[in-house]
Design a protein around this motif. Sequence first.
Motif, mmCIF file in Angstrom:
data_model
loop_
_atom_site.group_PDB
_atom_site.id
_atom_site.type_symbol
_atom_site.label_atom_id
_atom_site.label_comp_id
_atom_site.label_asym_id
_atom_site.label_seq_id
_atom_site.Cartn_x
_atom_site.Cartn_y
_atom_site.Cartn_z
ATOM 1 N N UNK A 12 4.146 70.147 68.053
ATOM 2 C CA UNK A 12 4.427 70.728 66.735
ATOM 3 C C UNK A 12 5.689 71.577 66.745
ATOM 4 N N UNK A 13 6.460 71.462 65.658
ATOM 5 C CA UNK A 13 7.699 72.232 65.553
ATOM 6 C C UNK A 13 7.409 73.725 65.650
ATOM 7 N N UNK A 14 6.276 74.137 65.084
ATOM 8 C CA UNK A 14 5.916 75.558 65.072
ATOM 9 C C UNK A 14 5.767 76.107 66.483
ATOM 10 N N UNK A 15 5.280 75.271 67.403
ATOM 11 C CA UNK A 15 5.125 75.739 68.786
ATOM 12 C C UNK A 15 6.439 75.640 69.547
ATOM 13 N N UNK A 16 7.307 74.680 69.159
ATOM 14 C CA UNK A 16 8.618 74.585 69.795
ATOM 15 C C UNK A 16 9.448 75.812 69.449
ATOM 16 N N UNK A 17 9.513 76.140 68.147
ATOM 17 C CA UNK A 17 10.153 77.370 67.700
ATOM 18 C C UNK A 17 9.057 78.417 67.558
ATOM 19 N N UNK A 18 8.851 79.205 68.560
ATOM 20 C CA UNK A 18 7.645 80.017 68.703
ATOM 21 C C UNK A 18 7.508 81.055 67.585
ATOM 22 N N UNK A 19 6.734 80.691 66.573
ATOM 23 C CA UNK A 19 6.626 81.532 65.391
ATOM 24 C C UNK A 19 5.316 82.302 65.337
ATOM 25 N N UNK A 20 4.231 81.723 65.807
ATOM 26 C CA UNK A 20 2.961 82.456 65.842
ATOM 27 C C UNK A 20 2.251 82.240 67.169
ATOM 28 N N UNK A 21 3.072 82.178 68.213
ATOM 29 C CA UNK A 21 2.558 82.016 69.573
ATOM 30 C C UNK A 21 3.630 82.491 70.543
ATOM 31 N N UNK A 22 3.270 82.528 71.813
ATOM 32 C CA UNK A 22 4.217 82.941 72.852
ATOM 33 C C UNK A 22 3.822 82.263 74.150
ATOM 34 N N UNK A 125 16.980 82.055 74.125
ATOM 35 C CA UNK A 125 16.819 81.018 75.136
ATOM 36 C C UNK A 125 15.465 80.335 75.043
ATOM 37 N N UNK A 126 14.418 81.111 74.783
ATOM 38 C CA UNK A 126 13.064 80.571 74.744
ATOM 39 C C UNK A 126 12.619 80.175 73.332
ATOM 40 N N UNK A 127 13.561 80.173 72.395
ATOM 41 C CA UNK A 127 13.317 79.703 71.017
ATOM 42 C C UNK A 127 12.238 80.502 70.295
ATOM 43 N N UNK A 128 12.266 81.790 70.479
ATOM 44 C CA UNK A 128 11.387 82.645 69.699
ATOM 45 C C UNK A 128 11.892 82.700 68.257
ATOM 46 N N UNK A 145 10.994 77.157 56.647
ATOM 47 C CA UNK A 145 11.940 76.377 57.441
ATOM 48 C C UNK A 145 11.210 75.407 58.361
ATOM 49 N N UNK A 146 10.165 75.895 59.008
ATOM 50 C CA UNK A 146 9.381 75.049 59.898
ATOM 51 C C UNK A 146 8.766 73.890 59.122
ATOM 52 N N UNK A 169 17.914 65.814 67.152
ATOM 53 C CA UNK A 169 18.453 67.125 66.754
ATOM 54 C C UNK A 169 17.524 68.243 67.208
ATOM 55 N N UNK A 170 16.221 68.054 66.986
ATOM 56 C CA UNK A 170 15.243 69.056 67.400
ATOM 57 C C UNK A 170 15.188 69.170 68.915
ATOM 58 N N UNK A 171 15.248 68.030 69.586
ATOM 59 C CA UNK A 171 15.175 68.006 71.050
ATOM 60 C C UNK A 171 16.370 68.740 71.666
ATOM 61 N N UNK A 172 17.566 68.470 71.153
ATOM 62 C CA UNK A 172 18.769 69.117 71.673
ATOM 63 C C UNK A 172 18.770 70.613 71.389
ATOM 64 N N UNK A 173 18.230 70.984 70.230
ATOM 65 C CA UNK A 173 18.131 72.396 69.867
ATOM 66 C C UNK A 173 17.115 73.129 70.729
ATOM 67 N N UNK A 174 16.011 72.452 71.050
ATOM 68 C CA UNK A 174 14.890 73.116 71.711
ATOM 69 C C UNK A 174 14.874 72.952 73.229
ATOM 70 N N UNK A 175 15.924 72.363 73.792
ATOM 71 C CA UNK A 175 16.027 72.249 75.247
ATOM 72 C C UNK A 175 16.322 73.629 75.822
ATOM 73 N N UNK A 176 15.323 74.254 76.423
ATOM 74 C CA UNK A 176 15.482 75.642 76.861
ATOM 75 C C UNK A 176 16.309 75.781 78.127
ATOM 76 N N UNK A 177 16.462 74.689 78.865
ATOM 77 C CA UNK A 177 17.277 74.746 80.077
ATOM 78 C C UNK A 177 18.755 74.538 79.762
ATOM 79 N N UNK A 178 19.032 73.595 78.845
ATOM 80 C CA UNK A 178 20.421 73.303 78.528
ATOM 81 C C UNK A 178 20.553 72.874 77.066
ATOM 82 N N UNK A 179 20.418 73.819 76.129
ATOM 83 C CA UNK A 179 20.512 73.462 74.710
ATOM 84 C C UNK A 179 21.904 72.956 74.355
#
Length: 281
Positions: A12-22, A125-128, A145-146, A169-179
Amino acid sequence: MKLFSQRKGLKPVKSVMQIDSMDSDLRNGLWNSLVIFYWDQVKGDWLPNYTNVNLLLKILWLDYFKKPIDTIKNYWEYTYEEIRKYFFNCPWYEVYDFIEFIANNYPEERTNQKFMDFCNSILEKELSAYRFVGGKITQITSEVEISQIEEALEVTSPFKAVNIHLKSALDLLSDRKSPDYRNSIKESISAVEAICKLIVKDEKATLSEALKKIDDKLPLHSALKKAFDNLYGYTSNAEGIRHALLNEPNLSFEDAKFMLVSCSAFINYLINKAQKAGIKI
């Protein structure tokens, strides 16, 4: 290596962009920030010897934990473990409460500012979905937005080319090692270009050409059409424009996120308009 759920776009996009989780990477990064800027200042066992940290803990016990101050153990090892246990077991939102409280109550402002800046680099870096802004933890990614991104991924599932561009686009944005923000932006706009080609049924049309044809079939608001027409430069073969994009040094998470959200919303808009006009995609 990307995991199955990431490759298939099932997370889920919501978990990729950490909006209500960590996740653990984000929590660990924030704890390490506390260690670097505050806890490592205590070099020995006897806490009262370290005035600033000792004062911070008294304020923490008084106004955050709401515990009697005389329950603070003077041996740092025991107090450290008590704080650490709380930090790694509390709900995600209390982690944000905790770091905000620390940053606003330690008696050295310069240290606090460095801490907040460092935290912001971890949060990015961690997409919070949150950042320190003016000393307060502030949400920078909204539920709306989500939902736009998630809706676009869902409604484009029958349209392979569009869906692939959005997922990329989402994958490249959410790559935490090399966005890769630059190519994430390109993929977002390519997704718009792909849906426009499907609507006008012209695989060879450029985004600019397709938007003109779409405007003839289902009139678009002039300002909206102009805005996305201008984005054509990002995927254009015009050497000057492409060269300028590839050498832009300041593209950030915020830029790529804005483009993904905007393009997702525009794709949702175009599909809805086409359906209402009876145009089969």
